[in-house]
Write a protein that holds these residues in place. Structure first.
Motif, PDB file in Angstrom:
ATOM      1  N   SER A 123      40.014  38.406  48.564  1.00 37.03           N
ATOM      2  CA  SER A 123      40.694  38.074  47.310  1.00 37.03           C
ATOM      3  C   SER A 123      40.319  39.010  46.176  1.00 37.03           C
ATOM      4  O   SER A 123      40.849  38.901  45.082  1.00 37.03           O
ATOM      5  N   THR A 124      39.385  39.947  46.426  1.00 34.47           N
ATOM      6  CA  THR A 124      39.027  40.878  45.349  1.00 34.47           C
ATOM      7  C   THR A 124      39.876  42.139  45.466  1.00 34.47           C
ATOM      8  O   THR A 124      40.506  42.377  46.481  1.00 34.47           O
ATOM      9  N   SER A 125      39.841  42.934  44.410  1.00 38.91           N
ATOM     10  CA  SER A 125      40.652  44.144  44.395  1.00 38.91           C
ATOM     11  C   SER A 125      40.045  45.223  45.274  1.00 38.91           C
ATOM     12  O   SER A 125      38.826  45.292  45.430  1.00 38.91           O
ATOM     13  N   ASN A 126      40.902  46.063  45.860  1.00 39.17           N
ATOM     14  CA  ASN A 126      40.377  47.197  46.621  1.00 39.17           C
ATOM     15  C   ASN A 126      40.301  48.440  45.738  1.00 39.17           C
ATOM     16  O   ASN A 126      40.073  49.532  46.203  1.00 39.17           O
ATOM     17  N   ALA A 127      40.519  48.257  44.436  1.00 39.80           N
ATOM     18  CA  ALA A 127      40.335  49.345  43.471  1.00 39.80           C
ATOM     19  C   ALA A 127      39.314  48.868  42.425  1.00 39.80           C
ATOM     20  O   ALA A 127      38.551  47.963  42.698  1.00 39.80           O
ATOM     21  N   PRO A 158      39.692  47.443  38.954  1.00 30.45           N
ATOM     22  CA  PRO A 158      40.435  47.033  37.760  1.00 30.45           C
ATOM     23  C   PRO A 158      39.518  46.900  36.543  1.00 30.45           C
ATOM     24  O   PRO A 158      39.936  47.140  35.414  1.00 30.45           O
ATOM     25  N   GLY A 159      38.241  46.535  36.775  1.00 29.28           N
ATOM     26  CA  GLY A 159      37.292  46.368  35.677  1.00 29.28           C
ATOM     27  C   GLY A 159      37.067  47.681  34.929  1.00 29.28           C
ATOM     28  O   GLY A 159      37.012  47.713  33.703  1.00 29.28           O
ATOM     29  N   TRP A 203      39.157  50.184  34.708  1.00 28.47           N
ATOM     30  CA  TRP A 203      40.348  50.508  33.929  1.00 28.47           C
ATOM     31  C   TRP A 203      40.541  49.550  32.756  1.00 28.47           C
ATOM     32  O   TRP A 203      41.153  49.908  31.747  1.00 28.47           O
ATOM     33  N   ALA A 204      40.016  48.319  32.911  1.00 28.40           N
ATOM     34  CA  ALA A 204      40.141  47.352  31.820  1.00 28.40           C
ATOM     35  C   ALA A 204      39.416  47.866  30.577  1.00 28.40           C
ATOM     36  O   ALA A 204      39.869  47.662  29.445  1.00 28.40           O
ATOM     37  N   ALA A 251      41.657  50.235  28.993  1.00 26.33           N
ATOM     38  CA  ALA A 251      42.761  49.483  28.375  1.00 26.33           C
ATOM     39  C   ALA A 251      42.317  48.880  27.060  1.00 26.33           C
ATOM     40  O   ALA A 251      43.059  48.870  26.068  1.00 26.33           O
ATOM     41  N   LEU A 270      50.292  44.393  50.613  1.00 30.75           N
ATOM     42  CA  LEU A 270      49.065  43.708  50.189  1.00 30.75           C
ATOM     43  C   LEU A 270      48.056  44.716  49.634  1.00 30.75           C
ATOM     44  O   LEU A 270      47.447  44.477  48.591  1.00 30.75           O
ATOM     45  N   ASN A 271      47.914  45.851  50.327  1.00 33.52           N
ATOM     46  CA  ASN A 271      46.984  46.878  49.844  1.00 33.52           C
ATOM     47  C   ASN A 271      47.393  47.381  48.471  1.00 33.52           C
ATOM     48  O   ASN A 271      46.555  47.624  47.611  1.00 33.52           O
ATOM     49  N   ARG A 275      46.640  44.575  45.881  1.00 35.41           N
ATOM     50  CA  ARG A 275      45.203  44.433  45.605  1.00 35.41           C
ATOM     51  C   ARG A 275      44.636  45.667  44.908  1.00 35.41           C
ATOM     52  O   ARG A 275      43.579  45.596  44.293  1.00 35.41           O
ATOM     53  N   GLY A 276      45.308  46.789  45.031  1.00 38.31           N
ATOM     54  CA  GLY A 276      44.799  48.033  44.446  1.00 38.31           C
ATOM     55  C   GLY A 276      45.551  48.463  43.202  1.00 38.31           C
ATOM     56  O   GLY A 276      45.338  47.890  42.120  1.00 38.31           O
ATOM     57  N   PRO A 277      46.451  49.445  43.336  1.00 39.99           N
ATOM     58  CA  PRO A 277      47.146  49.990  42.168  1.00 39.99           C
ATOM     59  C   PRO A 277      47.879  48.921  41.351  1.00 39.99           C
ATOM     60  O   PRO A 277      47.867  48.969  40.116  1.00 39.99           O
ATOM     61  N   LEU A 292      47.152  45.715  40.926  1.00 39.30           N
ATOM     62  CA  LEU A 292      46.219  44.913  40.131  1.00 39.30           C
ATOM     63  C   LEU A 292      45.602  45.738  38.998  1.00 39.30           C
ATOM     64  O   LEU A 292      45.444  45.238  37.875  1.00 39.30           O
ATOM     65  N   VAL A 293      45.299  46.985  39.272  1.00 36.09           N
ATOM     66  CA  VAL A 293      44.737  47.868  38.233  1.00 36.09           C
ATOM     67  C   VAL A 293      45.755  48.002  37.094  1.00 36.09           C
ATOM     68  O   VAL A 293      45.420  47.837  35.916  1.00 36.09           O
ATOM     69  N   SER A 317      46.204  44.620  35.192  1.00 39.06           N
ATOM     70  CA  SER A 317      45.033  44.323  34.352  1.00 39.06           C
ATOM     71  C   SER A 317      45.052  45.210  33.115  1.00 39.06           C
ATOM     72  O   SER A 317      44.770  44.750  32.001  1.00 39.06           O
ATOM     73  N   PHE A 318      45.404  46.479  33.336  1.00 44.92           N
ATOM     74  CA  PHE A 318      45.453  47.427  32.220  1.00 44.92           C
ATOM     75  C   PHE A 318      46.435  46.947  31.162  1.00 44.92           C
ATOM     76  O   PHE A 318      46.115  46.852  29.982  1.00 44.92           O
ATOM     77  N   VAL A 343      45.167  43.619  29.356  1.00 41.24           N
ATOM     78  CA  VAL A 343      44.072  43.828  28.392  1.00 41.24           C
ATOM     79  C   VAL A 343      44.584  44.643  27.197  1.00 41.24           C
ATOM     80  O   VAL A 343      44.350  44.281  26.034  1.00 41.24           O
ATOM     81  N   HIS A 351      39.390  32.874  43.929  1.00 46.52           N
ATOM     82  CA  HIS A 351      39.636  33.343  42.562  1.00 46.52           C
ATOM     83  C   HIS A 351      38.316  33.707  41.882  1.00 46.52           C
ATOM     84  O   HIS A 351      38.226  34.727  41.185  1.00 46.52           O
ATOM     85  N   MET A 385      37.138  36.983  42.827  1.00 47.33           N
ATOM     86  CA  MET A 385      37.905  38.013  42.111  1.00 47.33           C
ATOM     87  C   MET A 385      37.305  38.242  40.719  1.00 47.33           C
ATOM     88  O   MET A 385      37.040  39.379  40.330  1.00 47.33           O
ATOM     89  N   SER A 396      33.966  39.977  40.879  1.00 47.46           N
ATOM     90  CA  SER A 396      34.018  41.414  41.178  1.00 47.46           C
ATOM     91  C   SER A 396      34.352  42.234  39.933  1.00 47.46           C
ATOM     92  O   SER A 396      34.016  43.395  39.841  1.00 47.46           O
ATOM     93  N   VAL A 397      35.025  41.606  38.969  1.00 46.84           N
ATOM     94  CA  VAL A 397      35.381  42.332  37.742  1.00 46.84           C
ATOM     95  C   VAL A 397      34.346  42.089  36.643  1.00 46.84           C
ATOM     96  O   VAL A 397      33.905  43.016  35.975  1.00 46.84           O
ATOM     97  N   LEU A 438      50.349  36.275  50.856  1.00 47.59           N
ATOM     98  CA  LEU A 438      49.233  36.619  49.973  1.00 47.59           C
ATOM     99  C   LEU A 438      49.642  37.769  49.050  1.00 47.59           C
ATOM    100  O   LEU A 438      49.361  37.746  47.840  1.00 47.59           O
TER     101      LEU A 438
END
Lengths: 365, 214
Positions: A313-317, A319-320, A322-323, A326, B7-8, B11-13, B15-16, B19-20, B23, B91, B94, B97-98, B172
């Protein structure tokens, strides 16, 4: 090289395998693939009568792990006899011949069984710069695949590399590696992914191809019988997931109690394979049972799906990361917008002119 | 693009990017809001306005008993959203991780109950916009839009968890993509109340307080 054609029943008798054990094998194969009970009889009858099937095995960008899995995991069994029964006419690792003699064997098999032989491929195919990154006897993998695939009855892609590109295709994919199905479009292709695939899945699918033809495949070309369920759905640790009991690391109390490995990166929920039911090493265990999460090796692009130890469920990039950018960008643009607003307010304020009652009367008139 | 690639990407580009934008958007909107400043007081100020501000923030969070059904449903889905978003284990992983820290999760069956309550509450409030004449007049297109972008992550999340339809990987990916849509829309729509509600209530309340009407 063409071998004398003889039946499996003769081969079995020669090895002292009774008809009873042979039928048991067919029943096990049929039930492993969720076929109706009658299929076991059909399978047994057909296998007994079927002629030696010519198989050409091409190994491209691979690690030989798939061959190792197939040949070394079990003690000699009926499955291995199936392979004795197959006329494996060309296989780098297993054949005695080498050099020109080996290539000659391949060409002879292609000629003698034109349109009838089964082509098995393990390893991905480099396509960048005309495929120069992997050659066999001076021929690129790309050319060899196209040449051998042309007269094959069907193709079986063994392992994730052949099925989806696997490790060689992982970003940045320096050799332009592709899967078999990306290159060959006009032949039936069965994908048996896994890094490596489960031995009994390989033999089971081959037995199916020999007796009942191409099995039912999913959208990724995998036999539904073995790849229809996810690891998560069949996992014996699933009840812990439902109860919310998770190992937080590989040596904590939860790990010792055998709780769910979701938090330490298990990819079971998105991985389709039969590991949780058929298991490995003659049905002994599978990675989750040994305490390690599933890495998702039978799915396309699993190398690029983020870290093996990062929860699904976590990102594979990042995001933190880049946040933070941002945040800065938002502040800069926001401040600029605020200044612009202030300026226009002030402008409006200074543009105000006094209007008297007489002015209004005049404009009304 | 197959479901694994989807899905990849999510979860990657995806989500980035989402989020960008979220924020960036929130910070931008906050700067805009605060730069508006305060209206000039033409009358004599009777108090600092702090009490009025706090009182209004609290008072307007207390349900109005006359419309208990509608307000109740709205409350239910707001609380439900909060619980489901912040206390479901995947969640929390998630967020951890951030953000770098975590908090305890609730068992899945409790999350399940709150998901159903959230879905029910949201459907009730939507139906009410159709059936109640005054609410129907007040409703504009963007109300339906923000309802939809909020409802999508909830319903797709519920369906993913229970594996109601199709392939888990695909569901998902759709769930994560729907969350990303919500994240992008949030700062630039009525959903901005998620971070601006206290500011606007404080502003109104303190203005009342200064004039002695509260």
């Amino acid at each position: 090289m063409t071998k004398k054609t003889h039946r499996l029943s003769d081969e079995l008798q020669k090895h002292g395998i009774s008809r009873r054990s042979f039928l048991k094998f067919c029943t096990a194969m049929a039930s492993a693939m969720a076929l109706p009970p009658m299929a076991a009889n059909v399978m047994a009858e057909t296998l007994e009568k079927v002629q030696r099937q010519s198989v050409i095995w091409l190994s491209f960008q691979e690690c030989t792990g798939c061959t190792e899995s197939l040949t070394r995991s079990h003690k000699p069994s009926i499955e291995s006899l199936i392979f004795d029964f197959i006329s494996l006419d060309y296989h780098h690792t297993l054949q005695a011949a080498s050099g020109d003699a080996a290539e000659l064997a391949r060409e002879q098999a292609m000629h003698a069984h034109k349109g009838k032989y089964i082509l098995i491929v393990d390893g991905s195919i480099p396509t960048k710069d005309d495929g120069v990154y992997s050659t066999i006897a001076g021929m690129t993998n790309l050319d060899m695949l196209k040449e051998v695939a042309k007269d094959a009855a069907a193709i079986v892609s063994i392992g994730t590399c052949a099925a989806y590109g696997g490790l060689p295709k992982a970003a940045p994919n320096p050799t332009g590696a592709q899967s078999v199905s990306e290159i060959i479009k006009d032949k039936p292709i069965i994908n048996i992914p896994g890094c490596p695939p489960i031995p009994v899945v390989m033999t089971g699918v081959l037995a199916h191809v020999l007796t009942l033809g191409i099995p039912e495949l999913d959208s990724h070309g995998r036999p539904v019988a073995f790849y229809g369920d996810s690891i998560h759905d069949r996992c014996y640790r699933r009840p812990f997931y439902d109860q919310g009991l998770f190992a937080k690391s590989f040596d904590d109390d939860g790990a010792r109690k055998g709780w769910c490995l979701y938090e330490v990166g298990c990819k079971g929920p998105v991985t389709h394979n039969a590991c949780a039911t058929l298991k490995w090493n003659n049905g002994t265990s599978f990675p989750i049972q040994s305490g390690h999460g599933c890495i998702g090796c039978s799915e396309p692009d699993f190398w690029d799906a983020g870290g093996f130890y990062k929860a699904l469920s976590t990102s594979n990039a990042e995001p933190g990361h880049w946040a933070g950018v941002a945040l800065g960008a938002g502040a800069v643009v926001g401040a600029a917008a605020a200044l612009a607003n202030r300026h226009s307010h002030k402008q409006a304020e200074s543009d105000k002119t006094e209007i008297t009652l007489d002015d209004m009367k005049e404009s009304d008139a | 693009m197959n479901e694994v690639e989807l899905l990849n990407w999510a979860r990657g580009p995806g989500l980035v990017g989402a989020s960008f934008i979220m924020v960036f958007g929130i910070i931008l909107r906050l700067f805009e809001i605060f730069s508006l400043g305060k209206a000039k007081e033409y009358a004599e100020v009777r108090s600092s306005g702090a009490m009025g501000g706090i009182k209004t923030i609290i008072q307007r969070s207390i349900p109005e008993p006359r419309y208990w059904r509608y307000i109740g449903a709205a409350y239910l889905f707001h609380v439900g959203l909060f619980v489901v978003i912040f206390f479901f284990m995947p969640h929390i992983l998630m967020f951890e991780s951030v953000l770098g820290f975590s908090w305890p999760a609730l068992p899945n069956f409790i999350i399940d109950i709150f998901s159903v309550l959230t879905i029910g509450g949201m459907i009730y409030t939507l139906m009410s916009r159709f059936t109640n004449p005054s609410r129907r007049i007040m409703t504009v297109f963007s109300d339906y839009l923000v309802w939809a972008v909020t409802f999508l992550p909830v319903i797709t999340g519920y369906m993913t968890f229970h594996r109601f339809v199709g392939d888990y990987t695909c569901m998902l990916a759709i769930h994560i993509l729907s969350v990303e849509l919500l994240m992008i829309v949030l700062p630039f729509s009525k959903l901005s109340h998620s971070f601006s509600f206290a500011i606007s209530r404080w502003y109104t309340g303190s203005a009342f307080g200064k004039r002695g009407t509260l």
